[in-house]
Design a protein around this motif. Structure first.
Motif, PDB file in Angstrom:
ATOM      1  N   THR A  97      70.458  50.132  46.858  1.00  0.00           N
ATOM      2  CA  THR A  97      69.879  49.485  48.040  1.00  0.00           C
ATOM      3  C   THR A  97      68.701  48.576  47.704  1.00  0.00           C
ATOM      4  O   THR A  97      68.685  47.408  48.115  1.00  0.00           O
ATOM      5  N   PRO A  98      67.675  49.037  46.970  1.00  0.00           N
ATOM      6  CA  PRO A  98      66.583  48.114  46.634  1.00  0.00           C
ATOM      7  C   PRO A  98      67.016  46.980  45.698  1.00  0.00           C
ATOM      8  O   PRO A  98      66.477  45.875  45.788  1.00  0.00           O
ATOM      9  N   VAL A  99      67.983  47.242  44.811  1.00  0.00           N
ATOM     10  CA  VAL A  99      68.483  46.165  43.948  1.00  0.00           C
ATOM     11  C   VAL A  99      69.179  45.102  44.793  1.00  0.00           C
ATOM     12  O   VAL A  99      69.033  43.898  44.550  1.00  0.00           O
ATOM     13  N   GLU A 100      69.922  45.546  45.811  1.00  0.00           N
ATOM     14  CA  GLU A 100      70.595  44.599  46.709  1.00  0.00           C
ATOM     15  C   GLU A 100      69.574  43.784  47.496  1.00  0.00           C
ATOM     16  O   GLU A 100      69.738  42.565  47.679  1.00  0.00           O
ATOM     17  N   THR A 101      68.516  44.442  47.957  1.00  0.00           N
ATOM     18  CA  THR A 101      67.450  43.733  48.681  1.00  0.00           C
ATOM     19  C   THR A 101      66.791  42.693  47.773  1.00  0.00           C
ATOM     20  O   THR A 101      66.545  41.556  48.189  1.00  0.00           O
ATOM     21  N   LEU A 102      66.518  43.088  46.549  1.00  0.00           N
ATOM     22  CA  LEU A 102      65.912  42.165  45.581  1.00  0.00           C
ATOM     23  C   LEU A 102      66.830  40.992  45.289  1.00  0.00           C
ATOM     24  O   LEU A 102      66.386  39.831  45.249  1.00  0.00           O
ATOM     25  N   ASP A 159      58.913  40.795  45.792  1.00  0.00           N
ATOM     26  CA  ASP A 159      57.861  41.496  45.052  1.00  0.00           C
ATOM     27  C   ASP A 159      57.948  43.005  45.278  1.00  0.00           C
ATOM     28  O   ASP A 159      58.023  43.798  44.338  1.00  0.00           O
ATOM     29  N   GLY A 160      57.979  43.418  46.536  1.00  0.00           N
ATOM     30  CA  GLY A 160      58.073  44.836  46.849  1.00  0.00           C
ATOM     31  C   GLY A 160      59.412  45.428  46.447  1.00  0.00           C
ATOM     32  O   GLY A 160      59.481  46.569  45.961  1.00  0.00           O
ATOM     33  N   ALA A 161      60.479  44.667  46.632  1.00  0.00           N
ATOM     34  CA  ALA A 161      61.814  45.158  46.303  1.00  0.00           C
ATOM     35  C   ALA A 161      61.957  45.398  44.801  1.00  0.00           C
ATOM     36  O   ALA A 161      62.616  46.351  44.374  1.00  0.00           O
ATOM     37  N   ALA A 162      61.331  44.547  43.991  1.00  0.00           N
ATOM     38  CA  ALA A 162      61.415  44.708  42.535  1.00  0.00           C
ATOM     39  C   ALA A 162      60.759  46.014  42.104  1.00  0.00           C
ATOM     40  O   ALA A 162      61.309  46.759  41.286  1.00  0.00           O
ATOM     41  N   ARG A 163      59.595  46.302  42.653  1.00  0.00           N
ATOM     42  CA  ARG A 163      58.901  47.544  42.305  1.00  0.00           C
ATOM     43  C   ARG A 163      59.721  48.769  42.729  1.00  0.00           C
ATOM     44  O   ARG A 163      59.822  49.757  41.986  1.00  0.00           O
ATOM     45  N   GLN A 164      60.292  48.698  43.925  1.00  0.00           N
ATOM     46  CA  GLN A 164      61.091  49.824  44.419  1.00  0.00           C
ATOM     47  C   GLN A 164      62.364  49.995  43.591  1.00  0.00           C
ATOM     48  O   GLN A 164      62.774  51.123  43.291  1.00  0.00           O
ATOM     49  N   ALA A 165      62.985  48.887  43.208  1.00  0.00           N
ATOM     50  CA  ALA A 165      64.213  48.953  42.414  1.00  0.00           C
ATOM     51  C   ALA A 165      63.951  49.598  41.054  1.00  0.00           C
ATOM     52  O   ALA A 165      64.718  50.457  40.603  1.00  0.00           O
TER      53      ALA A 165
END
Length: 313
Positions: free
Chosen positions: A135-140, A153-159
């Motif tokens: 999910t976070p990789v898809e968002t990124l 920026d936030g998505a990369a950290r979460q991924a």
């Protein structure tokens, strides 16, 4: 399609047998793939049975399967090879199809490493049962495709955190591949300054021949470099100020012409306007574009460093 057999997944499907020579010479090996390819169409579900072939057919089968997937658009269900275990022992069939799955991962990581794109990764993560990381990789991936750098920026950290959090219950291959993926994302995004990873995205876009994305990311990196407050680096008004004031900094650094050429080039490429003058010469062909990009990558780091040290917005 017909019901699947409980013994082999392909026994109720249309079957085609191919008789060959020993397939020793490269021309014969390529000819075998061509012969098989002529019987396969996009969308076909293919099962290869290599049992009654020469031992090197296992390697050829895997390579042929990769060709069927990428060049034709077929789906490889399985690559079976029968094993004879000796007198009195039951024979069995080994499915070598996992090789195509590993190849898809290889392609996806190659694309990330060389172009900065993550398009194929979410589906592969879900296929392997890692929805929490997908999910976070898809968002990124989506944020990068639409240049939503604030969201990226936030998505990369979460991924990265999700990929590193996979437990020991994951397979050896899954742990290795997700660790590799996390490391690649860290190479791109492990920086507190937006300008750094916009520059890295520009480098990867340039390596893949994506001139438009290269130009966009280069100019965005320069604009981001001139903004002191991290929270304001994606603010429209702050970016407008940094872009305008950046011209003066570029002029003092002796980079006024390069800064102007990059801005004009971005406008022509992003908006589809007819280029004129110097911009038209830069956009003449791949060679002229690549030469301009090389000058940007050689000379603009000094401007970015100066803007980071002495922000203008």
């Amino acid at each position: 399609r017909p019901p699947r057999s409980t013994l082999f997944p392909y026994t109720t499907l249309f079957r085609s047998c191919v008789l060959t020579d020993e397939v020793i010479e490269p021309s014969s090996q390529e000819g075998l793939v061509a012969t098989l390819s002529a019987q396969i169409s996009a969308g076909d579900e293919v099962a290869l049975d290599l049992t009654h072939g020469f031992r090197h057919y296992g390697t050829l089968g895997v390579l042929a399967a990769l060709f069927f997937e990428r060049a034709i658009g077929a789906t490889i269900e399985s690559i079976h090879y029968g094993l004879y275990r000796g007198p009195g022992e039951p024979a069995s069939a080994v499915d070598l199809g996992s090789a195509t799955h590993m190849a898809r991962w290889s392609d996806a990581l190659f694309t990330l490493r060389h172009s900065g794109r993550l398009d194929a990764l979410p589906a592969l993560l879900r296929e392997d049962g890692h929805a929490s990381a997908a999910t976070p990789v898809e968002t990124l991936s989506f944020a990068l495709r639409v240049n939503d750098f604030a969201r990226a920026d936030g998505a990369a950290r979460q991924a990265i955190a999700s990929l590193r959090a996979l437990g020991d219950d994951a397979s050896v291959f899954a742990r290795h591949i997700t660790l590799t993926l996390a490391q690649e994302l860290e190479l791109l995004f492990d920086s507190d300054h937006l300008a750094d990873w916009q520059w890295r995205l520009a480098e990867r876009a340039h390596a893949s021949g994506d001139h438009l994305r290269t130009v966009v990311c280069l100019q965005e990196a320069i604009i981001s470099a001139g903004i002191a407050d991290p929270a304001s680096r994606t603010d429209y008004a702050s970016r407008e100020t940094s872009r305008d004031e950046g011209r003066e900094v570029a002029a003092r650094a002796g980079l006024s012409d390069l800064y102007r050429d990059l801005s004009h080039l971005r406008n022509a490429m992003a908006h589809g306007s007819r280029p004129s003058g110097k911009t038209k010469k830069i956009m003449k062909n791949d060679a002229t574009m690549s030469d301009f990009m090389r000058r940007c990558f050689d000379r603009l780091p000094a401007l970015i460093d100066r803007l980071i040290d002495e922000p203008v917005a």
